[in-house]
Scaffold this active site. Structure first.
Site, PDB file in Angstrom:
ATOM      1  N   ALA A   1      -2.694   1.821   6.304  1.00 42.04           N
ATOM      2  CA  ALA A   1      -2.809   0.948   7.287  1.00 42.04           C
ATOM      3  C   ALA A   1      -3.558  -0.336   6.706  1.00 42.04           C
ATOM      4  CB  ALA A   1      -3.553   1.500   8.500  1.00 42.04           C
ATOM      5  N   ASP A   2      -3.416  -1.633   7.342  1.00 44.75           N
ATOM      6  CA  ASP A   2      -4.356  -2.545   7.121  1.00 44.75           C
ATOM      7  C   ASP A   2      -4.778  -3.310   8.431  1.00 44.75           C
ATOM      8  OD1 ASP A   2      -5.223  -4.240   4.581  1.00 44.75           O
ATOM      9  OD2 ASP A   2      -4.594  -5.804   6.035  1.00 44.75           O
ATOM     10  N   THR A   3      -6.033  -3.847   8.489  1.00 46.83           N
ATOM     11  CA  THR A   3      -6.491  -4.438   9.799  1.00 46.83           C
ATOM     12  C   THR A   3      -6.908  -5.553   9.697  1.00 46.83           C
ATOM     13  OG1 THR A   3      -7.338  -2.169  10.495  1.00 46.83           O
ATOM     14  CG2 THR A   3      -8.398  -4.027  11.527  1.00 46.83           C
TER      15      THR A   3
ATOM     16  N   LYS B   1       0.935  -1.264   0.076  1.00 49.69           N
ATOM     17  CA  LYS B   1      -0.021  -0.036  -0.032  1.00 49.69           C
ATOM     18  C   LYS B   1       1.007   1.195  -0.001  1.00 49.69           C
ATOM     19  CE  LYS B   1      -4.379  -1.649   2.304  1.00 49.69           C
ATOM     20  NZ  LYS B   1      -5.089  -1.463   3.331  1.00 49.69           N
TER      21      LYS B   1
END
Length: 219
Positions: free
Chosen positions: A75-77, A56
């Site tokens: 960000a990534d969750t 990303k």
């Protein structure tokens, strides 16, 4: 440096992340960094999140100039139930399956975020080996326990569609709060971005000379 003339680029289309950063008073531009978020065979959560956030970040770099921004945040969750990674449900049926699995149990919400500076000079200033694309990268973990949900609650909540675009098939900031009995850690991390840790990282990297910025603007 983040200011009105050099806004932060959020490389994400998530309205929750945008709202968190806007609430913090940070000048912001948004450009979704589209990458392949499919997991790979044998890939654990830590490796998955590191790979996706760096992808990303690379994608957001290509969008920065057109967006008129300087520093970048991506960000990534992921939601972890035991060793299983629960991503976004494919459909309502998948959402019901995830909610049944989470019912009455504790799970973890992992959000990894990465920050890049305003130009390629940040590569040389990377904060740790292996982070050549980032000034700072960090994973924040929050533990969440669901109460026991009956089949009617599972079906009715899944039918709202609220959780269809969210890891774990629920939104703690919405109707999904009815299922959350307890959390241990950052609430905003469960929403999608750990506000405390993000601000601390922006300060530590020198991208925020002062916080809150609203005070700097009024002084």
């Amino acid at each position: 440096m983040i200011d009105d003339s050099h806004p932060l680029l959020l490389g994400s289309g998530s309205p929750r992340r945008r709202e968190i950063l806007t609430t913090l008073g940070l000048p912001l531009r948004v450009a979704a960094a589209e990458v392949d978020e499919a997991g790979r065979a044998g890939e654990d959560a830590a490796a998955y999140l590191e790979r996706v956030t760096l992808a990303k970040l690379a994608a957001a770099r290509r969008l920065r100039q057109a967006a008129g921004a300087g520093a970048i945040l991506v960000a990534d969750t992921s939601v972890l139930l035991g060793d299983s990674i629960l991503g976004k449900p494919r459909d309502e049926v998948d959402a019901r399956a995830m909610l049944r699995a989470l019912s009455g149990r504790e799970h973890q919400v992992w959000t990894r975020f990465a920050i890049a500076g305003g130009d390629r000079a940040d590569v040389a200033a990377a904060s740790a080996p292996g982070l050549a694309e980032a000034l700072h990268a960090e994973t924040v973990v929050t533990r969440v326990r669901f109460r026991e949900l009956d089949d009617g609650e599972v079906a009715s909540y899944a039918a709202t569609g609220e959780g269809l675009d969210k890891a774990g098939a629920y939104a703690i900031q919405g109707i999904g709060a009815f299922a959350v009995a307890r959390i241990d850690g950052s609430y905003s991390n469960v929403v999608g971005l750990p506000a405390c840790e993000v601000v601390a990282a922006l300060r530590a990297t020198g991208l925020l000379a002062r916080f809150p910025l609203s005070l700097a603007r009024s002084s």
